[in-house]
Design an enzyme around this catalytic site. Structure first.
Site, mmCIF file in Angstrom:
data_model
loop_
_atom_site.group_PDB
_atom_site.id
_atom_site.type_symbol
_atom_site.label_atom_id
_atom_site.label_comp_id
_atom_site.label_asym_id
_atom_site.label_seq_id
_atom_site.Cartn_x
_atom_site.Cartn_y
_atom_site.Cartn_z
ATOM 1 N N GLY A 195 0.840 -1.190 0.000
ATOM 2 C CA GLY A 195 0.000 0.000 0.000
ATOM 3 C C GLY A 195 0.874 1.238 0.000
ATOM 4 N N CYS B 58 5.953 -0.032 7.497
ATOM 5 C CA CYS B 58 5.533 1.106 6.677
ATOM 6 C C CYS B 58 6.722 1.564 5.850
ATOM 7 C CB CYS B 58 5.032 2.234 7.578
ATOM 8 S SG CYS B 58 4.477 3.702 6.680
ATOM 9 N N LEU B 59 6.502 1.837 4.580
ATOM 10 C CA LEU B 59 7.583 2.278 3.709
ATOM 11 C C LEU B 59 8.205 3.594 4.173
ATOM 12 C CD1 LEU B 59 6.027 1.377 0.234
ATOM 13 C CD2 LEU B 59 7.731 0.083 1.544
ATOM 14 N N HIS C 4 -2.695 7.546 7.011
ATOM 15 C CA HIS C 4 -1.793 8.515 6.362
ATOM 16 C C HIS C 4 -2.563 9.745 5.879
ATOM 17 C CE1 HIS C 4 2.119 6.585 6.334
ATOM 18 N NE2 HIS C 4 1.572 5.442 5.929
ATOM 19 N N GLN D 149 2.826 9.938 1.337
ATOM 20 C CA GLN D 149 4.112 9.258 1.385
ATOM 21 C C GLN D 149 4.991 9.587 0.184
ATOM 22 O OE1 GLN D 149 2.164 5.268 2.361
ATOM 23 N NE2 GLN D 149 4.189 5.112 3.327
ATOM 24 N N HIS E 10 -4.462 1.264 7.613
ATOM 25 C CA HIS E 10 -3.100 1.798 7.677
ATOM 26 C C HIS E 10 -2.924 2.957 6.695
ATOM 27 C CE1 HIS E 10 1.388 1.339 8.076
ATOM 28 N NE2 HIS E 10 1.306 1.975 6.912
ATOM 29 N N GLU E 11 -3.344 2.752 5.451
ATOM 30 C CA GLU E 11 -3.192 3.808 4.442
ATOM 31 C C GLU E 11 -4.114 4.989 4.730
ATOM 32 O OE1 GLU E 11 -0.628 3.646 2.622
ATOM 33 O OE2 GLU E 11 -0.246 1.538 3.045
#
Length: 184
Positions: free
Chosen positions: A45, A98-99, A144, A50, A140-141
């Site tokens: 994701g 997480c990236l 953000h 991000q 999660h996304e």
């Protein structure tokens, strides 16, 4: 085009995001770039903040998790202007990464199922109920888009134990296999 992924400490990860209107310039290309960036980083994701844009959109392709989570098979979405309408009281704790936080993985508690409304890549309005890991990835996304990151909802002791890793991310001394944009 592979975009740099903004890491912990970047203000854009905490900014309020705005709705995407119907004439947002270059949206199709941006969606393609987000998928390419996510795949390049081996993510499942990726939210627009991000990659430096404070807009309400994220992409997901959880198919890589299908071996351990069968509900992720062929689970690929573009979510524009998403809104979580309902969250189940039933919660599940599972390890997340997480990236934007390379090298950090922590257990996070989230609702097992959600009801979400969003526009897809063709701007069709969709409403669906999702359970299990797809619901987790969306939450999660979605966080953000709300200026929240997964370390905000882990226990204070776990956050403290990750302090040196978080500081290394802020300092730009973290190493990862994908293109990042650090604070320094």
């Amino acid at each position: 085009m592979i975009l740099p992924i903004f890491t912990y400490g970047q203000p854009v990860l905490r900014n309020e995001t705005t709705q995407i209107d119907s004439d947002y310039p270059g949206l199709k290309q941006f969606i393609d770039d987000m998928f390419e960036t996510m795949y390049n980083a081996d993510g499942v994701g990726l939210a627009a903040p991000q990659v430096g844009r404070s807009i309400r959109m994220f992409v997901i392709d959880a198919n890589a998790l299908a071996k351990d989570h069968p509900e992720c098979k062929d689970f690929k979405r573009i979510m524009i202007n998403p809104e979580i309408l309902e969250r189940s009281d039933n919660e599940v704790t599972y390890e997340e990464g997480c990236l934007s936080f390379p090298g950090i993985h922590e257990k996070v508690t989230r609702s097992f199922s959600i009801k979400v409304r969003y526009e897809d890549g063709d701007r069709n309005q969709i409403e669906e109920i999702l359970e299990g890991f797809p619901a987790r990835v969306i939450q999660h996304e979605y966080d953000h888009l709300e200026g929240q990151v997964f370390i905000d909802i882990i226990s204070p002791i776990r956050k403290h134990l990750n302090k040196s890793k978080l500081n290394n991310i802020i300092k730009g001394t973290v190493k990862c296999d994908y293109r990042i944009k650090t604070l320094k």
